[in-house]
Write an enzyme that holds these catalytic residues in place. Structure first.
Site, mmCIF file in Angstrom:
data_model
loop_
_atom_site.group_PDB
_atom_site.id
_atom_site.type_symbol
_atom_site.label_atom_id
_atom_site.label_comp_id
_atom_site.label_asym_id
_atom_site.label_seq_id
_atom_site.Cartn_x
_atom_site.Cartn_y
_atom_site.Cartn_z
ATOM 1 N N HIS A 16 0.831 -1.193 -0.016
ATOM 2 C CA HIS A 16 -0.075 -0.034 -0.046
ATOM 3 C C HIS A 16 0.888 1.126 -0.113
ATOM 4 O O HIS A 16 1.227 1.450 0.906
ATOM 5 C CB HIS A 16 -1.053 -0.017 1.206
ATOM 6 C CG HIS A 16 -1.740 1.223 1.336
ATOM 7 N ND1 HIS A 16 -3.060 0.914 1.503
ATOM 8 C CD2 HIS A 16 -1.556 2.408 1.082
ATOM 9 C CE1 HIS A 16 -3.988 2.201 1.283
ATOM 10 N NE2 HIS A 16 -2.796 3.109 1.060
ATOM 11 N N HIS A 18 1.797 5.423 -1.816
ATOM 12 C CA HIS A 18 1.367 6.522 -2.419
ATOM 13 C C HIS A 18 2.522 7.240 -3.297
ATOM 14 O O HIS A 18 3.316 7.430 -2.273
ATOM 15 C CB HIS A 18 0.825 7.635 -1.656
ATOM 16 C CG HIS A 18 -0.652 7.104 -0.977
ATOM 17 N ND1 HIS A 18 -1.729 7.455 -1.437
ATOM 18 C CD2 HIS A 18 -1.019 6.408 0.043
ATOM 19 C CE1 HIS A 18 -2.816 6.841 -0.933
ATOM 20 N NE2 HIS A 18 -2.145 6.157 0.017
ATOM 21 N N LYS A 102 -9.309 0.245 -5.983
ATOM 22 C CA LYS A 102 -9.230 0.897 -4.779
ATOM 23 C C LYS A 102 -10.893 1.693 -4.392
ATOM 24 O O LYS A 102 -10.996 2.492 -5.238
ATOM 25 C CB LYS A 102 -7.977 1.778 -4.313
ATOM 26 C CG LYS A 102 -8.068 2.629 -3.262
ATOM 27 C CD LYS A 102 -7.810 1.650 -2.029
ATOM 28 C CE LYS A 102 -7.728 2.470 -0.690
ATOM 29 N NZ LYS A 102 -6.692 3.311 -0.468
ATOM 30 N N HIS A 139 -10.293 1.638 1.634
ATOM 31 C CA HIS A 139 -10.413 2.761 2.666
ATOM 32 C C HIS A 139 -11.746 2.302 3.497
ATOM 33 O O HIS A 139 -12.713 3.058 3.344
ATOM 34 C CB HIS A 139 -9.952 4.111 2.176
ATOM 35 C CG HIS A 139 -9.838 5.063 3.125
ATOM 36 N ND1 HIS A 139 -8.516 5.530 3.303
ATOM 37 C CD2 HIS A 139 -10.520 5.426 4.458
ATOM 38 C CE1 HIS A 139 -8.633 6.341 4.510
ATOM 39 N NE2 HIS A 139 -9.707 6.153 5.014
ATOM 40 N N HIS A 177 -4.573 -0.518 5.942
ATOM 41 C CA HIS A 177 -4.283 0.368 6.736
ATOM 42 C C HIS A 177 -5.163 0.249 7.963
ATOM 43 O O HIS A 177 -5.704 1.430 8.549
ATOM 44 C CB HIS A 177 -4.014 1.707 6.561
ATOM 45 C CG HIS A 177 -4.593 2.451 5.531
ATOM 46 N ND1 HIS A 177 -6.019 2.557 5.870
ATOM 47 C CD2 HIS A 177 -4.684 3.179 4.500
ATOM 48 C CE1 HIS A 177 -6.798 3.090 4.868
ATOM 49 N NE2 HIS A 177 -5.874 3.396 4.170
ATOM 50 N N ASP A 257 1.326 2.600 3.524
ATOM 51 C CA ASP A 257 0.838 3.795 3.296
ATOM 52 C C ASP A 257 1.396 5.030 3.439
ATOM 53 O O ASP A 257 0.807 6.008 3.923
ATOM 54 C CB ASP A 257 -0.548 3.892 4.122
ATOM 55 C CG ASP A 257 -1.639 4.839 3.910
ATOM 56 O OD1 ASP A 257 -1.610 5.227 2.612
ATOM 57 O OD2 ASP A 257 -2.374 5.369 4.709
#
Ligand code: DOR
Ligand code: ZN
Length: 358
Positions: A16, A18, A102, A139, A177, A257
């Site tokens: 995970h 970004h 996602k 999420h 997460h 994350d």
């Protein structure tokens, strides 16, 4: 206290991550590529990555931004919206380049305004994902203003996830997460596995949620670099996450994350959510696992369970950490500005070898 001095892991995967785009991508990516062989790359760019061709183009930009000689592999995802059709899911599955969709509930976090407004609207796409064996990454927070921010994950599970799993019992799902005992227990007690014995419901756990509780946000003053979503929770939840991560249960695996934001976007009256942990991710996970005397469990958590969930082979090669104290850089260049890594300026007791400046 243990006397282990070095720890060698199979090259791990960050399930995970970004990475952003443009100059931010250029500056964030090398940190992850140093520590990880592959990463599941989040699609919450502006505009979001919703179509196959956008993901393929983004993948090329990531590959171009890699340091010379790096063999890092980005594993692309698509952003689920109210407009995602079963055909788009089938096309993504056929491409072999898309590893998941996602789901951001609209308004839940950074760049989530294109997210799903009501889960039922996504049901045709979810049905196609179940059919194609395409994982759904969630999420897991409700966005209702009347739900306390510390309860949003638990309420999401009770209001939405239970129904979603009933509607799509064979859909592969990662609750991303996770931050609460409630989520850890929900995942731990999900009995379903596929024909290969791989769990159908899994969870990623970040290093920051393993190491910190919500007091970190207010230690001596407000600490924006500890602000992420879902927000840090109380100590009993941190302990439950540590139990889950170090239990050897394949339902739990590593996802940092790591979410870079420039310093001025974090240190602001309305600061962005996200902890930048790509610089010291493995070191932070080491510290967390060592707290439980469970360093021997880190390899499976970091390098095996995630790959098995995604149907990927394990990476070749290894990464070694040494017990060596070092100071995390206080700040680093980031897109013509600077960024503060989580634990910047602090001493850590494990270090990936070789160190970046060695
Ligand atoms: O803290 C977070 N930052 N949580 C998310 O879900 C998104 C992320 C980001 O993209 O900055
Ligand atoms: Zn994220």
């Amino acid at each position: 206290m243990t006397d282990i001095q070095t720890l060698t892991l199979t090259r791990p995967d960050d399930m995970h991550l970004h990475l952003r785009d443009g100059a931010a991508l250029r500056d964030a990516l090398p940190w992850t590529a140093r520590q990880f062989a592959r990463a599941i790359v989040m699609p919450n760019l502006r505009p979001p990555v919703v179509r196959l061709q956008q993901a393929l183009d983004y993948r090329q930009r990531i590959l171009h931004a890699l340091p010379a000689g790096s063999d890092f592999t980005p594993l692309m995802t698509l952003y689920l919206t109210d407009e995602t059709t079963p055909d788009m899911v089938a096309e993504a599955a056929r491409s072999d380049m898309i590893h998941a969709f996602k789901l951001y509930p609209a308004g839940a976090t950074t760049n989530s305004d294109s997210g799903v407004t009501e889960l039922k609207r996504a049901y045709p796409a979810l049905e196609a994902m179940q059919r194609e064996g395409m994982p759904l990454l969630i999420h897991g927070e409700v966005t209702d203003a009347d739900v306390d921010i510390f309860d949003r994950e638990a309420v999401f599970i009770d209001r939405h996830l239970i129904a979603l799993r009933r509607a799509f019992p064979e859909l592969r799902v990662v609750l991303e997460h996770i931050t609460t005992a409630h989520a850890a227990e929900f995942v731990r007690t999900a009995p379903e596995v596929d024909a290969r014995g791989v769990p159908l419901l899994a969870a990623t756990i970040t290093a920051h949620h393993l190491l910190h509780n919500r007091n970190a946000l207010f230690q001596g003053g407000i600490r924006p670099h500890y602000y992420c979503l879902p927000v840090l929770k109380r100590e009993s939840h941190r302990l439950a996450l540590l139990d889950a991560a170090t239990s050897g249960d394949p339902r739990f695996f590593l996802g940092t994350d790591s979410a870079p934001h420039a310093r001025d976007a974090k240190e602001a009256a309305c600061g962005c959510a996200g902890c930048f942990t790509a610089v010291d991710a493995l070191e932070l996970y080491c510290a967390a696992f060592e707290e439980r005397g469970a360093l021997h469990r880190l390899d499976d958590f970091a390098s095996r369970f995630g790959a098995e969930f995604y149907g990927l082979s394990r990476n070749a090669g290894t990464v070694t950490l040494a017990r060596r104290s070092w100071t995390v850089p206080l700040q680093l260049p980031y897109a013509e500005a600077e960024i503060v890594p989580l634990h910047g300026g602090e001493l850590l007791s494990w270090q990936v070898q070789p160190a970046p400046d060695a």
